[in-house]
Design a protein around this motif. Structure first.
Motif, PDB file in Angstrom:
ATOM      1  N   VAL A 278      -6.564   2.979  -6.138  1.00  0.00           N
ATOM      2  CA  VAL A 278      -6.158   2.324  -7.369  1.00  0.00           C
ATOM      3  C   VAL A 278      -5.617   0.947  -6.990  1.00  0.00           C
ATOM      4  O   VAL A 278      -4.736   0.836  -6.137  1.00  0.00           O
ATOM      5  CB  VAL A 278      -5.060   3.135  -8.106  1.00  0.00           C
ATOM      6  N   LEU A 279      -6.192  -0.098  -7.602  1.00  0.00           N
ATOM      7  CA  LEU A 279      -5.739  -1.467  -7.367  1.00  0.00           C
ATOM      8  C   LEU A 279      -4.893  -1.895  -8.558  1.00  0.00           C
ATOM      9  O   LEU A 279      -5.398  -1.997  -9.670  1.00  0.00           O
ATOM     10  CB  LEU A 279      -6.931  -2.411  -7.215  1.00  0.00           C
TER      11      LEU A 279
ATOM     12  N   ASN B 166     -10.143  -1.740   4.850  1.00  0.00           N
ATOM     13  CA  ASN B 166      -9.259  -0.804   5.548  1.00  0.00           C
ATOM     14  C   ASN B 166      -8.983   0.438   4.700  1.00  0.00           C
ATOM     15  O   ASN B 166      -8.976   1.556   5.207  1.00  0.00           O
ATOM     16  CB  ASN B 166      -7.940  -1.476   5.925  1.00  0.00           C
ATOM     17  N   ALA B 167      -8.762   0.233   3.413  1.00  0.00           N
ATOM     18  CA  ALA B 167      -8.487   1.365   2.523  1.00  0.00           C
ATOM     19  C   ALA B 167      -9.700   2.282   2.412  1.00  0.00           C
ATOM     20  O   ALA B 167      -9.562   3.508   2.418  1.00  0.00           O
ATOM     21  CB  ALA B 167      -8.067   0.861   1.147  1.00  0.00           C
TER      22      ALA B 167
ATOM     23  N   VAL C  72       0.858  -1.185   0.000  1.00  0.00           N
ATOM     24  CA  VAL C  72       0.000   0.000   0.000  1.00  0.00           C
ATOM     25  C   VAL C  72       0.893   1.233   0.000  1.00  0.00           C
ATOM     26  O   VAL C  72       1.824   1.339   0.799  1.00  0.00           O
ATOM     27  CB  VAL C  72      -0.929   0.030   1.231  1.00  0.00           C
ATOM     28  N   ALA C  73       0.604   2.146  -0.918  1.00  0.00           N
ATOM     29  CA  ALA C  73       1.353   3.404  -0.992  1.00  0.00           C
ATOM     30  C   ALA C  73       0.364   4.546  -1.185  1.00  0.00           C
ATOM     31  O   ALA C  73      -0.696   4.364  -1.770  1.00  0.00           O
ATOM     32  CB  ALA C  73       2.337   3.360  -2.159  1.00  0.00           C
TER      33      ALA C  73
ATOM     34  N   THR D 144      -4.568   6.307  -2.952  1.00  0.00           N
ATOM     35  CA  THR D 144      -4.057   5.122  -2.291  1.00  0.00           C
ATOM     36  C   THR D 144      -3.863   4.074  -3.382  1.00  0.00           C
ATOM     37  O   THR D 144      -4.825   3.696  -4.052  1.00  0.00           O
ATOM     38  CB  THR D 144      -5.054   4.593  -1.233  1.00  0.00           C
ATOM     39  N   VAL D 145      -2.636   3.633  -3.569  1.00  0.00           N
ATOM     40  CA  VAL D 145      -2.324   2.632  -4.581  1.00  0.00           C
ATOM     41  C   VAL D 145      -2.010   1.329  -3.865  1.00  0.00           C
ATOM     42  O   VAL D 145      -1.094   1.272  -3.037  1.00  0.00           O
ATOM     43  CB  VAL D 145      -1.125   3.060  -5.462  1.00  0.00           C
TER      44      VAL D 145
END
Length: 154
Positions: free
Chosen positions: A85-86, A74-75, A44-45, A52-53
Motif C-alpha cells: 500500500v502506497l 525493494n518492496a 516503510v511499515a 507493506t505500507v
C-alpha cells in the motif's frame, strides 16, 4: 534577478546551464541520491496482517524517480505475492514518471500474485493528478489507509 550575459553565445550557454541544471549536478552520484532522497522521503511499515505500507512525503518527479523506483523494487522483491500500500497524502507533487513507475510496480506485483494499492485522500495535493489521468482503471485507490488494508484481498 540575475542579468543574462550578452558577450558571446558561449557565455550565454554557460549561464543557461548554471541557472537551470539540477542543483546536484557535479556532485558524486552517492551525494546526488542523498539530496534527491531528502526531496522524497518514505517510511516503510509492515502490518500484522502482512501488508507493506509505504508512506511517502515530498515530491515525486523526474529527479526523485530513481529513489521511488528503488523503494518499490525493494518492496516487491522482499517477498513474492507482496501486498503493498502506497500512502501518498503527503506527496506535494506527482509527475507522470512517478505515476508510470507506480503502474509498472502494480503490474509487477500482479504478475507475482501480489497487490499494490494507493491511499490518496480527496484533499491531498496529488489527488488531482489521479483524477485527471486515467489510472483508476489500473490502480486501486483508497481514501484511507484502514480501508485499503481491510479491502485488499488477503
Amino acid at each position: 534577478m540575475t542579468p543574462v550575459p550578452a558577450s558571446s553565445d558561449q557565455s550565454v550557454d554557460l549561464f543557461v546551464r548554471k541557472r537551470f541544471e539540477r542543483p546536484t549536478a557535479g556532485m558524486p552520484t552517492s551525494a546526488q541520491r542523498d539530496v534527491e532522497a531528502v526531496r522524497l522521503g518514505a517510511t516503510v511499515a509492515r502490518t500484522r496482517s502482512g501488508y507493506t505500507v509505504i508512506s511517502f512525503h515530498g515530491e515525486i518527479d523526474i529527479s526523485t524517480g530513481d529513489v521511488l523506483e528503488e523503494i518499490l523494487s525493494n518492496a516487491l522483491s522482499a517477498s513474492p505475492g507482496a501486498r503493498i500500500v502506497l500512502e501518498l497524502n503527503r506527496v506535494s507533487f506527482l509527475s507522470v514518471r512517478g505515476l508510470g513507475l507506480m503502474l509498472d510496480a502494480h503490474q509487477q506485483a500482479r504478475r507475482g500474485n501480489g497487490e499494490l494499492a494507493l491511499v490518496v485522500d480527496e484533499a491531498a495535493p496529488c489527488a488531482r493528478v489521479l483524477r485527471i489521468l486515467p489510472t483508476e482503471a489500473h490502480l486501486v485507490v483508497f481514501s484511507t489507509l484502514s480501508a485499503s488494508v481491510s479491502d485488499l484481498p488477503a
